[in-house]
Design an enzyme around this catalytic site. Structure first.
Site, PDB file in Angstrom:
ATOM      1  N   HIS A   1       6.480  43.831  22.667  1.00 24.76           N
ATOM      2  CA  HIS A   1       7.621  42.915  22.514  1.00 24.76           C
ATOM      3  C   HIS A   1       8.729  43.201  23.514  1.00 24.76           C
ATOM      4  O   HIS A   1       9.584  42.360  23.756  1.00 24.76           O
ATOM      5  CB  HIS A   1       8.175  43.010  21.085  1.00 24.76           C
ATOM      6  CG  HIS A   1       7.248  42.442  20.060  1.00 24.76           C
ATOM      7  ND1 HIS A   1       7.450  41.234  19.455  1.00 24.76           N
ATOM      8  CD2 HIS A   1       6.071  42.911  19.569  1.00 24.76           C
ATOM      9  CE1 HIS A   1       6.464  40.977  18.623  1.00 24.76           C
ATOM     10  NE2 HIS A   1       5.611  41.984  18.665  1.00 24.76           N
TER      11      HIS A   1
ATOM     12  N   ASP B   1      16.108  42.518  28.233  1.00 22.29           N
ATOM     13  CA  ASP B   1      15.602  42.171  26.901  1.00 22.29           C
ATOM     14  C   ASP B   1      14.206  41.588  27.060  1.00 22.29           C
ATOM     15  O   ASP B   1      13.983  40.761  27.957  1.00 22.29           O
ATOM     16  CB  ASP B   1      16.539  41.122  26.256  1.00 22.29           C
ATOM     17  CG  ASP B   1      16.592  41.235  24.737  1.00 22.29           C
ATOM     18  OD1 ASP B   1      15.584  41.649  24.153  1.00 22.29           O
ATOM     19  OD2 ASP B   1      17.643  40.908  24.166  1.00 22.29           O
TER      20      ASP B   1
HETATM   21  P1  ADP Z   1      15.993  42.451  19.100  1.00 22.68           P
HETATM   22  O1  ADP Z   1      14.572  42.185  18.802  1.00 22.68           O
HETATM   23  O2  ADP Z   1      16.219  43.375  20.237  1.00 22.68           O
HETATM   24  O3  ADP Z   1      16.778  42.854  17.911  1.00 22.68           O
HETATM   25  P2  ADP Z   1      16.242  39.555  19.242  1.00 22.68           P
HETATM   26  O4  ADP Z   1      17.392  38.719  19.658  1.00 22.68           O
HETATM   27  O5  ADP Z   1      14.934  39.181  19.827  1.00 22.68           O
HETATM   28  O6  ADP Z   1      16.634  41.054  19.569  1.00 22.68           O
HETATM   29  O7  ADP Z   1      16.057  39.479  17.678  1.00 22.68           O
HETATM   30  C1  ADP Z   1      17.100  39.797  16.792  1.00 22.68           C
HETATM   31  C2  ADP Z   1      16.756  39.223  15.431  1.00 22.68           C
HETATM   32  O8  ADP Z   1      17.588  39.850  14.463  1.00 22.68           O
HETATM   33  C3  ADP Z   1      17.012  37.730  15.349  1.00 22.68           C
HETATM   34  O9  ADP Z   1      15.992  37.111  14.602  1.00 22.68           O
HETATM   35  C4  ADP Z   1      18.350  37.646  14.635  1.00 22.68           C
HETATM   36  O10 ADP Z   1      18.506  36.492  13.841  1.00 22.68           O
HETATM   37  C5  ADP Z   1      18.324  38.878  13.765  1.00 22.68           C
HETATM   38  N1  ADP Z   1      19.707  39.361  13.574  1.00 22.68           N
HETATM   39  C6  ADP Z   1      20.613  39.630  14.521  1.00 22.68           C
HETATM   40  N2  ADP Z   1      21.791  39.981  13.985  1.00 22.68           N
HETATM   41  C7  ADP Z   1      21.620  39.939  12.669  1.00 22.68           C
HETATM   42  C8  ADP Z   1      22.470  40.192  11.558  1.00 22.68           C
HETATM   43  N3  ADP Z   1      23.745  40.573  11.716  1.00 22.68           N
HETATM   44  N4  ADP Z   1      21.951  40.047  10.339  1.00 22.68           N
HETATM   45  C9  ADP Z   1      20.659  39.676  10.163  1.00 22.68           C
HETATM   46  N5  ADP Z   1      19.812  39.417  11.170  1.00 22.68           N
HETATM   47  C10 ADP Z   1      20.280  39.548  12.405  1.00 22.68           C
HETATM   48  C1  G6P Z   2      13.076  45.273  18.882  1.00 24.44           C
HETATM   49  C2  G6P Z   2      11.743  45.968  18.912  1.00 24.44           C
HETATM   50  C3  G6P Z   2      11.125  45.938  17.528  1.00 24.44           C
HETATM   51  C4  G6P Z   2      12.089  46.516  16.512  1.00 24.44           C
HETATM   52  C5  G6P Z   2      13.430  45.796  16.580  1.00 24.44           C
HETATM   53  C6  G6P Z   2      14.466  46.377  15.633  1.00 24.44           C
HETATM   54  O1  G6P Z   2      12.859  43.946  18.575  1.00 24.44           O
HETATM   55  O2  G6P Z   2      10.899  45.336  19.858  1.00 24.44           O
HETATM   56  O3  G6P Z   2       9.918  46.655  17.510  1.00 24.44           O
HETATM   57  O4  G6P Z   2      11.563  46.420  15.208  1.00 24.44           O
HETATM   58  O5  G6P Z   2      13.930  45.868  17.898  1.00 24.44           O
HETATM   59  O6  G6P Z   2      14.599  47.748  15.817  1.00 24.44           O
HETATM   60  P1  G6P Z   2      14.276  48.801  14.671  1.00 24.44           P
HETATM   61  O7  G6P Z   2      14.374  50.123  15.329  1.00 24.44           O
HETATM   62  O8  G6P Z   2      15.334  48.578  13.630  1.00 24.44           O
HETATM   63  O9  G6P Z   2      12.925  48.504  14.121  1.00 24.44           O
END
Ligand code: ADP
Ligand code: G6P
Length: 486
Positions: free
Chosen positions: A162, A370
């Site tokens: 991912h 990202d």
């Molecule tokens: P990453 O995978 O690095 O966290 P992404 O933008 O791909 O970044 O995905 C983040 C996910 O987490 C999204 O589906 C978003 O809706 C969710 N998210 C981000 N901030 C919050 C929050 N404050 N509460 C709940 N979900 C959240």
């Molecule tokens: C990114 C990574 C995921 C991970 C997520 C949240 O999306 O690719 O594998 O689950 O961040 O991070 P966390 O450490 O809370 O699982």
């Protein structure tokens, strides 16, 4: 032990335990792109998800989620430190994100990473039906494909990364670079977000393993490992349905009112992570305030930064820096009852996020690197009104698809300031044209399309993809409540 013919292995299960105010454990949906994406398709798919439920100690018993079975894997305190906080999130995570933060190479972490990968592989091998398909997710479990092949040569093994896969010169810093590469190449199909990643892996396979490799196939140990790009997406149907709900629409209106009915709302939603470029963004915004291009009475910025990996020192330091900077900006430019930045360090329900997205005039998504960035896609899906501007980093995987966004190099603070102003001043016609094109793209490239494309490439027959739901339904069900295993 019930067996399954489709097993997904990801470090995290889609539920996370969370202390409720009365001290009991309350399960909530885990934030983060991987859990969001996979949860959307798997809840209605006959499959088993092997993963960690958060916390340490014996794995809790978890009820099924619809047709999805959850198979928790336990972690001890030492494993949490060495595997998750250590090798996965202090070595691989920063290195794979262009080393925007210096990776830590701690020799003690490797063995724990290897042992935990072995436990995940064994858990999946135990429940997989003969000839089953196993879909391994992300950098936490990069050794699992080769371990599974060793345990169960009958399985069809997929791996999907991912996060970005770094350029060879960065990857070469890894002391265990050969083992990690071999681990991933235990799969039949290795999927990435971007074609560049497959190119990088092919270069490394030639250099480190001396094998024949192209950008879509690598010959290893008498097998052909296929590689390719499968850009992940979101549950567009869910976000649209949420955004159309009357309570969400009125919540969005209320939010705007609570923000003081400004002319413009700038919104950012991130995990509190140093890859997300939050500090660069704050610098740009603070300079726009300083130079009078933005006035607090006209414009407000809302920064949602959900806590993440809170025991890791670099994340604690980042939080201190960001909170210091938000305090400084509010102290310098805010007025009584009118802060310059509304900073929210908390998780939100999906419906609350949908309301926030509708409140934004400019959505600012400016990670330094990202893999994809699903927040950018969620914002687009939530804007049935066709209004709103998306400022998007060139270094997010999403930029390759959302070409009509206001693309920006977040390292260039002056360029970022100019782009923010351009997005704030854009006329409605321009914004609608951009939004229409991006919404159209998302409709055709939603999470189901992603899963279908990957699974069809994995089994060639389309049988795996047939297990997926025809259309994702909007979910209303609350996650189950249960006592903590901690
Ligand atoms: P990453 O995978 O690095 O966290 P992404 O933008 O791909 O970044 O995905 C983040 C996910 O987490 C999204 O589906 C978003 O809706 C969710 N998210 C981000 N901030 C919050 C929050 N404050 N509460 C709940 N979900 C959240
Ligand atoms: C990114 C990574 C995921 C991970 C997520 C949240 O999306 O690719 O594998 O689950 O961040 O991070 P966390 O450490 O809370 O699982």
């Amino acid at each position: 032990m019930r067996q399954s013919s489709l097993v997904v292995i990801a470090n995290r299960l889609p539920l996370d335990d969370n202390a409720a105010p009365d001290g009991a454990c309350e399960w909530r949906r885990s934030p983060g792109g991987l859990a969001s994406a996979l949860h959307a398709i798997l809840e209605q798919t006959p499959a088993t998800w092997v993963g960690w439920a958060g916390g340490v100690g014996p794995a809790p018993a978890l009820p099924d989620m619809g047709s999805l079975r959850l198979r928790p894997v336990s972690l001890t305190e030492d494993e949490l430190r060495g595997y998750y906080e250590g090798f996965a999130n202090s070595t691989l995570w920063p290195l794979y994100h262009d080393a925007v933060q210096q990776p830590t190479f701690d020799r003690g972490w490797w063995e724990t990473y290897r042992a935990v990968n072995q436990r995940f592989a064994e858990a999946a091998a135990e429940i997989a039906e003969p000839g089953a398909a196993i879909w391994v997710q992300d950098y936490h479990l990069q050794l699992v494909p080769a371990m599974l092949r060793e345990l169960r040569p009958d399985l069809l093994i997929g791996f999907f990364l991912h996060v970005p896969f770094p350029p060879p010169e960065l990857y070469m810093q890894l002391p265990r670079r050969v083992e990690l590469l071999r681990g991933m190449l235990g799969a039949d199909l290795v999927g990435f977000q971007r074609p560049q990643a497959a190119h990088n892996v092919a270069q490394l396979a030639k250099k480190l393993l001396g094998v024949v490799a192209t950008d879509d196939a690598i010959a290893v140990d008498g097998r052909t490992v296929r590689t390719g790009a499968f850009p992940v997406s979101i549950d567009v149907t869910e976000m649209r349905a949420l955004a159309a709900r009357p309570d969400v629409v009125s919540h969005a209106r209320q939010l705007r009112h609570d923000l003081g009915v400004p002319k413009r709302v700038l919104l950012s939603v991130d995990r509190l992570d140093y890859t997300k470029g939050i500090e660069h963004r704050l610098t740009a915004y603070s300079e726009l305030l300083r130079d009078g291009f933005v006035k607090v009475r006209d414009t407000v910025m809302v920064q949602v930064a959900v806590p993440s990996r809170e025991r890791v020192e670099s994340y604690q330091d980042l939080r201190d820096r960001i909170e210091g900077e938000v305090g400084r900006i509010n102290g310098e430019y805010g007025r009584v009852g009118e802060p310059a930045i509304h900073y929210l360090n908390q998780p939100f329900a999906r419906s609350q996020l949908a309301a926030l997205y509708q409140t934004a005039d400019v959505m600012v998504v400016t990670p330094l690197r990202d893999g994809m960035n699903l927040v950018a896609k969620e914002f687009i899906a939530a804007r049935e009104d066709g209004a709103g501007a998306l400022v998007l980093s060139e270094f997010a995987g999403a930029a390759a698809e959302l070409e009509q966004a206001f693309l920006v190099n977040p390292h260039d603070v002056d360029g970022l300031k100019d782009t923010l102003l351009q997005a704030m001043k854009a006329d409605r016609g321009d914004l609608t044209a951009r939004m229409t094109a991006m919404r159209q793209h998302l409709t055709e490239h939603d999470i189901l399309a992603w899963a279908r494309a990957y699974l069809t490439a994995l089994d060639h027959t389309g049988q795996l993809a047939e297990r997926l739901p025809a259309n994702p339904r909007p979910r209303r069900r609350r996650p189950p409540r249960q006592r903590s295993a901690r």
